[in-house]
Write a protein that holds these residues in place. Structure first.
Motif, PDB file in Angstrom:
ATOM      1  N   SER A  64      42.388  52.829  39.317  1.00  5.20           N
ATOM      2  CA  SER A  64      43.694  52.230  39.007  1.00  5.20           C
ATOM      3  C   SER A  64      43.875  52.050  37.504  1.00  5.20           C
ATOM      4  N   HIS A  90      51.380  50.760  42.572  1.00  3.99           N
ATOM      5  CA  HIS A  90      50.052  50.190  42.786  1.00  3.99           C
ATOM      6  C   HIS A  90      50.111  49.199  43.953  1.00  3.99           C
ATOM      7  N   ASP A 159      48.786  54.547  44.337  1.00  6.34           N
ATOM      8  CA  ASP A 159      47.496  53.962  43.993  1.00  6.34           C
ATOM      9  C   ASP A 159      47.050  52.912  45.019  1.00  6.34           C
ATOM     10  N   ASP A 160      45.818  53.038  45.483  1.00  8.25           N
ATOM     11  CA  ASP A 160      45.261  52.121  46.484  1.00  8.25           C
ATOM     12  C   ASP A 160      46.093  52.125  47.762  1.00  8.25           C
ATOM     13  N   LYS A 163      44.408  50.783  50.905  1.00  7.79           N
ATOM     14  CA  LYS A 163      44.375  49.334  51.150  1.00  7.79           C
ATOM     15  C   LYS A 163      45.677  48.903  51.838  1.00  7.79           C
TER      16      LYS A 163
HETATM   17 MG   LIG Z   1      42.281  50.643  42.510  1.00  5.91          MG
END
Ligand SMILES: [Mg+2]
Ligand SMILES: Nc1ncnc2c1ncn2[C@@H]1O[C@H](COP(=O)(O)OP(=O)(O)OP(=O)(O)O)[C@@H](O)[C@H]1O
Length: 408
Positions: A64, A90, A159-160, A163
């Motif tokens: 990141s 993000h 990004d990510d 998750k």
């Molecule tokens: Mg990350």
């Protein structure tokens, strides 16, 4: 006249090396280090053509942060920005952590409208999520064309994203990865959508997209030794700690800044307590998760099975005596699912930088941080799960002495 790419990249690298980055668990910042080669690879390879790609790597390796400094740096250096525009979405568990849209020549109004379409809602469910993300990519392409910016490479960092979609199931990533190349082709824009994940299961799913998607996985590793030592020294100065054993920290953390932060902020540099709480206990818990009443009654039986399989694999692959080498373990014992290990080879893989030549990194698999390797190695040597912190430190020392002996 616009400077050639190499010159612009050098300017970008100089620029980002002037940045300081936030340490998540501490109140101070450190200099952004290294990553020259990664930045070059990103611009010359990842962003060299339109389509989708995947950047994956150990948790807390710095994925990141790399995206963040690139977006900031290109924005501050107008020259590079003439060829690129960025969306950095993000994500985090169920929330949008940050959304940066940097497309010069667009008014704040248009940027705000774009922000609205990228404002994804986790409660939409898997189908709603993929439709909304696909739509956001489509609207972005339309805006770029409408304002005559289609000579630029539009880069979208998701990004990510693993998750964020964890609750929805990773299949949603496959759906999105399959849909995006069609949108890019239909719209005829220069666009690269980069999926960024740290979960191996998510990387596997994204990489499943058909050949028409043409997805390339790129591996980003923890920091290399010299840069990591610089970060350690900077943090030790800032925390007023005089003596830090950088050799030992390299052997335990292997360039992972997130884990270093944990050691410093939660354990006040107390390596032994960190080793016990974060590493020995963690590996033991992962091994325990393999206990199932039919095959393994207790955790030592799980270890026994690992040793049995590992010895055969080490012999078959010509790795010598079995010490827990990642290529002999092959991600068994739920090590991939629990982020103990990660694959260092996937179909079509490219490396953003070369991997360190260390015993915890193999050609097909690697431990995310070396401490996991040493703990397992100590367990293998002793034939039992109940190992102490001192056992581990002894294993590291013995191995270091042996390799010094070999090189004499
Ligand atoms: Mg990350
Ligand atoms: N090149 C670097 N130099 C110094 N510090 C860095 C560098 N890269 C990352 N860091 C620091 O390391 C920590 C982890 O970085 P980051 O969050 O980018 O990792 P990540 O790979 O995205 O993690 P995750 O797998 O959880 O998404 C952050 O505190 C960040 O500031």
């Amino acid at each position: 006249m616009i400077a050639p790419l190499q010159e612009r990249l050098k300017a970008l690298i100089d620029k980002v090396h002037g940045y300081e980055v936030r340490l998540e668990e501490m109140e101070f910042t450190v200099h952004f280090r290294d990553r020259e080669r990664e930045i070059e690879m990103l611009f010359t390879d990842v962003l060299g053509s339109r389509g989708i790609s995947l950047i994956y790597g150990p948790r807390g390796a710095g994925k990141s942060t790399l995206a963040e400094v690139i977006v900031r740096g290109t924005n501050e250096l107008g020259k590079i920005n003439r060829n690129y525009a960025f969306v950095h979405l993000h994500l985090d568990e169920g929330i949008i952590k940050e959304l940066k849209i940097q497309i010069p020549n667009l008014s704040d109004d248009v940027i705000n409208q774009l922000k609205n379409v990228f404002n994804l809602d986790i409660n939409l469910g898997p189908i709603g999520f993929s439709i909304k993300l696909g739509n956001a990519i489509y609207v972005l392409a339309e805006v770029v064309k409408r304002y005559g910016l289609d000579d630029r490479m539009i880069v979208v960092f998701l990004d990510d994203v693993d998750k964020y979609v964890k609750r929805l199931g990773y299949d949603v990533l496959e759906a999105v990865a399959n849909a995006i190349p069609d949108i890019i082709r239909r719209e005829g824009v220069k666009m690269q959508v980069v999926f960024m994940v740290s979960d191996q299961a998510a990387a596997d799913v994204v990489n499943k997209v058909g050949p028409k998607g043409g997805l390339t996985p790129y591996l980003l590793w923890n920091l290399p030794r010299r840069a990591f030592e610089e970060v350690i020294n900077e943090i030790s100065e800032k925390t007023g700690v005089e003596y830090v054993d950088t050799d030992l920290l390299w052997n335990l953390l292997g360039g992972n800044v997130r884990e270093l932060e944990k050691l410093v902020s939660r354990y006040r540099w107390d390596v032994k307590t960190w080793l016990q709480d974060e590493v020995i206990n963690f590996i033991r818990d992962v091994l325990k998760a393999n206990i199932d009443l039919r095959t393994f009654k207790d955790v030592n039986e799980v270890l026994e099975a690992i040793i049995e399989k590992g010895r055969v694999a080490a012999r078959d692959y010509g790795l010598g005596e079995f010490t827990g080498q990642p290529d002999a373990i092959e991600g068994a014992a739920k090590f991939l699912e629990n982020n103990v290990m990660i694959k260092t080879r996937m179909r079509g893989i490219k490396y953003l930088f070369e991997l360190p030549r260390e015993p915890w990194v193999g050609s097909d698999f690697a431990y995310q941080i070396p401490a996991y390797y040493w703990v397992l190695r100590a367990m293998i040597e002793q034939g039992r799960v109940g190992v102490s912190v001192n056992d581990i430190l002894r294993t590291i020392n013995t191995s270091a002495n042996a390799s010094r002996g070999n090189s004499l």
